[in-house]
Structures are given as C-alpha cells and as structure tokens.
Design a protein around this motif. Structure first.
Motif, short mmCIF file in Angstrom:
data_model
loop_
_atom_site.label_atom_id
_atom_site.label_comp_id
_atom_site.label_asym_id
_atom_site.label_seq_id
_atom_site.Cartn_x
_atom_site.Cartn_y
_atom_site.Cartn_z
N GLN A 1 13.57 10.88 -4.98
CA GLN A 1 14.51 9.73 -5.56
C GLN A 1 13.80 8.24 -5.11
N ARG A 2 13.42 7.99 -4.11
CA ARG A 2 13.13 6.55 -3.71
C ARG A 2 11.84 6.23 -4.65
N TRP A 3 10.88 7.12 -4.63
CA TRP A 3 9.48 6.69 -5.59
C TRP A 3 9.43 7.14 -6.74
N ARG A 4 10.20 8.01 -7.46
CA ARG A 4 10.28 8.47 -8.82
C ARG A 4 11.30 8.55 -9.71
N THR B 1 0.87 -1.22 -0.02
CA THR B 1 0.00 0.07 0.19
C THR B 1 1.11 1.28 -0.02
N TRP B 2 2.02 1.11 0.78
CA TRP B 2 2.71 2.26 0.74
C TRP B 2 3.30 2.50 -0.62
N ALA B 3 4.09 1.76 -1.22
CA ALA B 3 4.39 1.58 -2.75
C ALA B 3 3.47 2.45 -3.47
N VAL C 1 3.64 6.59 11.19
CA VAL C 1 3.61 5.14 11.60
C VAL C 1 4.81 4.61 11.71
N ASN C 2 5.77 4.90 11.23
CA ASN C 2 7.33 4.36 11.48
C ASN C 2 7.54 4.52 13.08
N ARG C 3 7.41 5.63 13.63
CA ARG C 3 7.43 5.92 14.92
C ARG C 3 6.83 4.97 15.77
N LYS C 4 5.51 4.89 15.47
CA LYS C 4 4.67 4.07 16.47
C LYS C 4 5.17 2.56 16.28
N LEU C 5 5.81 2.15 15.17
CA LEU C 5 6.05 0.75 15.09
C LEU C 5 7.54 0.64 15.53
N ASP C 6 8.24 1.60 15.88
CA ASP C 6 9.67 1.58 16.41
C ASP C 6 10.69 1.26 14.98
N LYS C 7 10.15 1.70 13.82
CA LYS C 7 11.07 1.72 12.66
C LYS C 7 11.73 2.99 12.43
N PRO C 8 12.80 2.70 11.55
CA PRO C 8 13.60 4.23 11.48
C PRO C 8 12.77 5.14 10.47
N THR D 1 -7.10 -1.28 12.91
CA THR D 1 -6.39 -0.28 13.98
C THR D 1 -5.59 0.71 13.16
N CYS D 2 -5.11 0.12 11.77
CA CYS D 2 -4.07 1.18 11.07
C CYS D 2 -5.36 2.15 10.66
N ALA D 3 -6.54 1.88 10.10
CA ALA D 3 -7.38 2.84 9.57
C ALA D 3 -7.87 3.71 10.64
N LEU E 1 2.79 13.07 2.67
CA LEU E 1 2.59 11.29 2.60
C LEU E 1 3.95 10.98 3.59
N CYS E 2 5.00 11.46 3.22
CA CYS E 2 6.13 11.17 3.72
C CYS E 2 6.16 11.29 5.43
N GLU E 3 5.57 12.45 5.71
CA GLU E 3 5.36 12.59 7.05
C GLU E 3 4.45 11.68 7.77
N MET E 4 3.32 11.29 7.00
CA MET E 4 2.28 10.44 7.74
C MET E 4 2.91 8.98 7.87
N HIS E 5 3.79 8.39 6.76
CA HIS E 5 4.43 7.23 6.93
C HIS E 5 5.38 7.46 8.08
N ASN E 6 6.21 8.42 8.48
CA ASN E 6 7.03 8.45 9.57
C ASN E 6 6.31 8.37 10.82
P1 FAD Z 1 7.11 -0.18 5.20
O1 FAD Z 1 6.84 0.78 6.14
O2 FAD Z 1 5.99 -0.69 4.63
O3 FAD Z 1 7.86 0.78 4.10
C1 FAD Z 1 8.17 0.45 2.76
C2 FAD Z 1 9.26 1.09 2.18
O4 FAD Z 1 8.81 2.61 2.10
C3 FAD Z 1 10.60 1.24 3.03
O5 FAD Z 1 11.31 -0.12 2.55
C4 FAD Z 1 11.29 2.65 2.50
O6 FAD Z 1 12.09 2.44 1.40
C5 FAD Z 1 9.90 3.44 2.09
N1 FAD Z 1 9.66 4.14 3.25
C6 FAD Z 1 9.72 4.02 4.61
N2 FAD Z 1 9.45 5.24 5.31
C7 FAD Z 1 8.81 6.01 4.30
C8 FAD Z 1 8.57 7.45 4.44
N3 FAD Z 1 8.38 8.20 5.42
N4 FAD Z 1 8.30 8.06 3.07
C9 FAD Z 1 8.25 7.46 2.00
N5 FAD Z 1 9.02 6.21 1.90
C10 FAD Z 1 9.16 5.66 3.22
N6 FAD Z 1 1.27 -1.52 10.72
C11 FAD Z 1 0.84 -1.93 11.95
O7 FAD Z 1 1.43 -2.64 12.43
N7 FAD Z 1 0.11 -1.06 12.65
C12 FAD Z 1 -0.36 0.11 12.41
O8 FAD Z 1 -0.97 0.87 12.77
C13 FAD Z 1 -0.23 0.56 10.68
N8 FAD Z 1 -0.68 1.63 10.15
C14 FAD Z 1 -0.72 1.77 9.01
C15 FAD Z 1 -1.15 2.61 8.23
C16 FAD Z 1 -1.12 2.92 6.64
C17 FAD Z 1 -1.70 4.03 6.11
C18 FAD Z 1 -0.52 1.91 6.16
C19 FAD Z 1 -0.36 2.10 4.60
C20 FAD Z 1 0.11 0.78 6.66
C21 FAD Z 1 0.35 0.69 8.09
N9 FAD Z 1 0.83 -0.39 8.55
C22 FAD Z 1 0.50 -0.34 9.97
C23 FAD Z 1 1.89 -1.21 8.10
C24 FAD Z 1 3.26 -0.66 8.27
O9 FAD Z 1 3.43 0.65 8.09
C25 FAD Z 1 4.32 -1.06 7.22
O10 FAD Z 1 3.92 -1.28 6.03
C26 FAD Z 1 4.45 -2.71 7.67
O11 FAD Z 1 4.77 -2.64 9.17
C27 FAD Z 1 5.82 -3.41 6.75
O12 FAD Z 1 6.99 -2.54 7.09
P2 FAD Z 1 8.31 -2.57 6.17
O13 FAD Z 1 9.15 -2.62 7.15
O14 FAD Z 1 7.91 -3.53 5.15
O15 FAD Z 1 8.38 -1.20 5.48
#
Ligand code: FAD
Length: 106
Positions: A98-101, A11-13, A82-89, A49-51, A75-80
């Motif tokens: 560069q990453r997506w285009r 979905t993020w892709a 979620v990254n923080r919530k999940l303890d991802k970098p 829960t994500c929604a 969108l990058c900020e929104m993804h970050n």
């Molecule tokens: P992902 O987070 O899926 O990232 C994929 C790729 O995107 C990375 O490899 C990196 O290259 C790139 N990337 C990373 N961060 C960014 C950024 N900020 N901007 C641009 N590109 C970036 N999972 C849960 O467990 N709980 C939740 O509440 C939850 N909420 C979500 C909400 C939404 C709207 C979406 C789309 C997903 C949610 N997820 C949630 C899933 C979660 O975000 C990850 O997709 C999943 O944990 C897989 O993580 P991953 O390590 O494969 O990388």
C-alpha cells in the motif's frame, strides 16, 4: 551535498519502489541479478557506517528474491532493523505494498 537523512529517505524510496515492481514470478537470472544488486549496493552506498552495518545484515539475512512479495517483505525487515537502531518507529510490513505500490486504501 546530500545529508545522510536526505540520502537515506531517497534511497529507501528507490529501493522499496524497485521491490514493489519486481516480478511475482522472476526468472532465475532476475533472482540472481537482484541478489547481486543488493551486495554491490552495500559496497558503494555513500555512507560508510550505514554500508558496513548493512553488509553485516546481508550476511545474517540474505536477500529473498523468489518473488515481489518476498523481496518487499525482506526489504521492509531490513529497513526496520535500521529504524530500531535509530530509535525510529517500526513499520508494519503488511502495509508495504500500500505504501510503495498501490496507495493507501481509505
Ligand atoms: P526513512 O527511514 O528514510 O523512511 C522513509 C519512509 O519509508 C518513511 O516515511 C516510511 O513511510 C517508509 N518506511 C519506514 N520504514 C519502512 C519499512 N520498514 N518498510 C517500508 N517502508 C518504510 N542512517 C543513520 O543515521 N545510520 C545508519 O546506519 C543508516 N543506515 C542506513 C542503511 C541503508 C541501507 C539506508 C538506505 C539508509 C540508512 N540510514 C542510516 C538512513 C536512515 O534509514 C533514514 O533514511 C534517515 O534517518 C531518514 O529517516 P526518515 O525519518 O526520513 O525515514
């Protein structure tokens, strides 16, 4: 069925790629439609829960649809969030095109 992580990374892709190819100078209709897209997306994203959390984030930080640059940064900020919530970098949002285009410059 897809697991939550596979659904998430696919979905993020899709979302980041859509933002990467959004017009730099969108029409008023495109701005409005892209906002509507994200609100509807947040109601139907098939992880409850994500929604719910994402709907909350949209209230605090509504989609910025005035240009490709704005939308991709938002969108990058929104993804970050979620990254923080999940303890991802956190991702460096300066690199989002560069990453997506454009591909990595090396
Ligand atoms: P992902 O987070 O899926 O990232 C994929 C790729 O995107 C990375 O490899 C990196 O290259 C790139 N990337 C990373 N961060 C960014 C950024 N900020 N901007 C641009 N590109 C970036 N999972 C849960 O467990 N709980 C939740 O509440 C939850 N909420 C979500 C909400 C939404 C709207 C979406 C789309 C997903 C949610 N997820 C949630 C899933 C979660 O975000 C990850 O997709 C999943 O944990 C897989 O993580 P991953 O390590 O494969 O990388």
């Amino acid at each position: 069925p897809l697991d939550k992580d596979e659904l998430g990374s696919s979905t993020w892709a899709f979302l980041h790629t859509m933002a990467a190819y959004y017009p730099s100078n969108p029409t008023n209709e495109q701005r409005k439609d892209m906002k509507t897209f994200f609100y509807l997306f947040s109601k139907f994203y098939p992880c409850n829960t994500c929604a719910e959390d994402f709907q909350g984030e949209l209230k605090t930080s509504p989609p910025r649809t005035d240009s490709q640059e704005q939308l991709s940064q938002w969108l990058c900020e929104m993804h970050n969030i979620v990254n923080r919530k999940l303890d991802k970098p956190e991702f460096d949002c300066k690199l989002v095109n560069q990453r997506w285009r454009d591909g990595w410059l090396d």
